[in-house]
Design an enzyme around this catalytic site. Structure first.
Site, PDB file in Angstrom:
ATOM      1  N   LYS A 189      -4.613 -13.930 -14.857  1.00 39.91           N
ATOM      2  CA  LYS A 189      -4.183 -12.592 -14.422  1.00 39.91           C
ATOM      3  C   LYS A 189      -3.039 -12.645 -13.416  1.00 39.91           C
ATOM      4  O   LYS A 189      -2.221 -11.742 -13.353  1.00 39.91           O
ATOM      5  CB  LYS A 189      -5.372 -11.826 -13.858  1.00 39.91           C
ATOM      6  CG  LYS A 189      -6.313 -11.362 -14.961  1.00 39.91           C
ATOM      7  CD  LYS A 189      -7.282 -10.299 -14.471  1.00 39.91           C
ATOM      8  CE  LYS A 189      -7.997  -9.639 -15.635  1.00 39.91           C
ATOM      9  NZ  LYS A 189      -8.947 -10.549 -16.309  1.00 39.91           N
ATOM     10  N   GLU A 200      -5.914  -0.368 -11.914  1.00 39.29           N
ATOM     11  CA  GLU A 200      -7.292  -0.073 -12.295  1.00 39.29           C
ATOM     12  C   GLU A 200      -8.033  -1.393 -12.371  1.00 39.29           C
ATOM     13  O   GLU A 200      -7.420  -2.450 -12.553  1.00 39.29           O
ATOM     14  CB  GLU A 200      -7.331   0.618 -13.667  1.00 39.29           C
ATOM     15  CG  GLU A 200      -7.286  -0.331 -14.878  1.00 39.29           C
ATOM     16  CD  GLU A 200      -5.969  -1.090 -15.046  1.00 39.29           C
ATOM     17  OE1 GLU A 200      -4.934  -0.600 -14.547  1.00 39.29           O
ATOM     18  OE2 GLU A 200      -5.983  -2.180 -15.651  1.00 39.29           O
ATOM     19  N   SER A 223      -9.007 -19.235 -20.138  1.00 46.83           N
ATOM     20  CA  SER A 223      -8.306 -18.208 -19.359  1.00 46.83           C
ATOM     21  C   SER A 223      -8.723 -18.151 -17.897  1.00 46.83           C
ATOM     22  O   SER A 223      -7.968 -17.649 -17.063  1.00 46.83           O
ATOM     23  CB  SER A 223      -8.505 -16.841 -20.014  1.00 46.83           C
ATOM     24  OG  SER A 223      -9.889 -16.567 -20.175  1.00 46.83           O
TER      25      SER A 223
HETATM   26  C1  LIG Z   1      -9.680 -10.362 -17.461  1.00 51.95           C
HETATM   27  C2  LIG Z   1      -9.979 -11.637 -18.119  1.00 51.95           C
HETATM   28  C3  LIG Z   1      -9.936 -11.769 -19.517  1.00 51.95           C
HETATM   29  C4  LIG Z   1      -9.689 -10.618 -20.447  1.00 51.95           C
HETATM   30  O1  LIG Z   1      -8.408 -10.066 -20.377  1.00 51.95           O
HETATM   31  P1  LIG Z   1      -7.315 -10.273 -21.494  1.00 51.95           P
HETATM   32  O2  LIG Z   1      -6.299  -9.235 -21.177  1.00 51.95           O
HETATM   33  O3  LIG Z   1      -7.949 -10.076 -22.824  1.00 51.95           O
HETATM   34  O4  LIG Z   1      -6.781 -11.644 -21.346  1.00 51.95           O
HETATM   35  C5  LIG Z   1     -10.165 -13.016 -20.059  1.00 51.95           C
HETATM   36  N1  LIG Z   1     -10.449 -14.075 -19.293  1.00 51.95           N
HETATM   37  C6  LIG Z   1     -10.519 -13.999 -17.944  1.00 51.95           C
HETATM   38  C7  LIG Z   1     -10.839 -15.213 -17.156  1.00 51.95           C
HETATM   39  C8  LIG Z   1     -10.279 -12.772 -17.319  1.00 51.95           C
HETATM   40  O5  LIG Z   1     -10.350 -12.696 -15.979  1.00 51.95           O
END
Ligand SMILES: *Cc1c(COP(=O)(O)O)cnc(C)c1O
Length: 386
Positions: free
Chosen positions: A88, A110, A371
């Site tokens: 993020k 948000e 992610s």
């Molecule tokens: C917020 C988040 C997501 C989901 O958001 P995307 O916009 O689909 O990438 C995925 N993995 C993590 C670790 C997150 O914090």
């Protein structure tokens, strides 16, 4: 992956479905983003923050034990190693720099689970912007720790009491705030969703994931691209950023949604939050709540570019259930010493299943975007497993 049309369309999806009062704000943002993105000094400043503040480039790690067990070569793009623990930060640093450049001192966002709120508050603190985060009242209660983090970072958290008091209501209130204060205010959306230019802009800020990973995978794979590239999909930003780096490769692209929030797999086209895309809806077209073990995948829709990639068949979208996710989480901990966030554990859960069914043939090379890190989820998992 091509840019959208001038009206922000990816095929039949996307667009800019906003009240008339917001059209000038969207146009101003689109213009400012396009100029900034093509300005070497903006890109240099962003790259500098990504390197010296966020910790990029993140490595690609080969899973040695798990690969052996599965009969494939599994590579992980380590977004968990970024400052604040997920991808993020890539997006919020880009948008906060853009806000500064546009002369907007007030940065609003948000948040659902609080991850994007914390990231936004972080970027605002770093760049000296005033930060206001809209969060549904239900989420404020569920995510006390993230609310406290945002406050430590100097942000004001506004508890949203309309509708179901969750993420989609927080987005509506943030949009309302933006309409009323557009002169001074920048609205930082957390995924590849919302009216044009957000889905395109956020994808561009996240494509650093895929662009880095493409080169890093080739180093492992003798100049070849992986057979399969996998990422989890909430709104779809880490997946869009990943896919952007591999769109012209021969790699199969797979997005993985939670079975209780499979907007692309089970949703219906509609217009919500300024875009035409796929959403979970009931028979009368009301937006349904998404349910998932991971709070970060609880958006009831998906970014329009994913709806498009599904429609043209360039990417496929699979779903996994909470039980599979928990097993995948534990498997990565035990085999590789990495605690994944529950969101990317969805991507791994699909890989584990597809190796078992033979959908991923033995000998395949697979790159998965990890992610985020799992520290935020450990308490919840302890309660479930104990
Ligand atoms: C917020 C988040 C997501 C989901 O958001 P995307 O916009 O689909 O990438 C995925 N993995 C993590 C670790 C997150 O914090």
């Amino acid at each position: 992956m091509e840019p959208p049309t001038e009206s922000g369309r990816f095929g039949d999806f996307g667009g800019r479905f906003v009240p008339e009062s917001l059209v000038p704000a969207c146009l101003e943002l689109e213009q400012a983003f396009n100029v900034a993105w093509n300005d070497p000094s903006f890109r240099h400043e962003l790259d500098d923050l990504l390197k010296h503040y966020a910790g990029r480039p993140t490595p690609v790690t080969e899973c040695r034990q798990l690969s052996d067990q599965l009969g494939i070569r599994l590579l992980l793009k380590r977004e968990d190693l970024n400052h604040t623990g997920s991808h993020k930060i890539n997006n919020v640093l880009g948008q906060a720099l853009l806000a500064k450049r546009m002369g907007k001192r007030r940065f609003i966002a948000e948040t659902g689970a609080g991850q994007h709120g914390v990231a936004s508050a972080t970027a605002a603190a770093l760049l000296g912007l005033e930060c206001v985060v809209y969060m549904g009242e239900v989420d404020v209660k569920r995510q006390e720790l993230n609310v406290f983090r945002m406050k430590l970072l100097g942000a004001e958290v506004i508890s949203v009491t309309s509708g179901a008091r969750t993420l989609k209501d927080a987005i509506n209130d943030a949009l309302r705030d933006w309409v009323a204060s557009v002169e001074s205010t920048y609205y930082c959306i957390g995924s590849v969703v919302g009216p044009h230019p957000y889905p395109f802009m956020v994808r561009q800020f996240q494509r650093v994931i895929g662009d880095e990973a493409r080169v890093q995978c080739q180093e492992y794979l003798n100049g070849e691209d992986p057979d399969i590239v996998v990422a989890c999909v909430g709104g779809g930003s880490n997946a869009a950023g990943t896919f952007a780096g591999f769109a012209d490769a021969r790699s199969r692209l797979v997005g993985v949604e939670p079975s209780g929030g499979a907007a692309n797999g089970k949703g219906v086209a509609g217009i919500v939050h300024g875009m035409r895309s796929n959403f979970l809806q009931d028979e009368s077209g009301q937006i349904e709540e998404a349910h998932s073990i991971s709070a970060g995948l609880d958006y009831p829709g998906v970014g329009p570019e994913h709806a498009y990639l599904a429609a043209i068949g360039r990417a496929t979208y699979e779903s996994v259930n909470d039980a599979e996710v928990l097993l995948a989480f534990q498997r990565l901990c035990a085999t590789e010493g990495i605690l994944p966030a529950l969101e990317p554990a969805h991507a791994l859960a699909w890989i584990l299943r597809a190796c078992e069914t033979g959908e991923i043939p033995r000998g395949s090379t697979v790159m998965m975007t990890l992610s985020g890190r799992g520290d935020k989820d450990v308490a919840e998992i302890m309660e479930i497993l104990n």
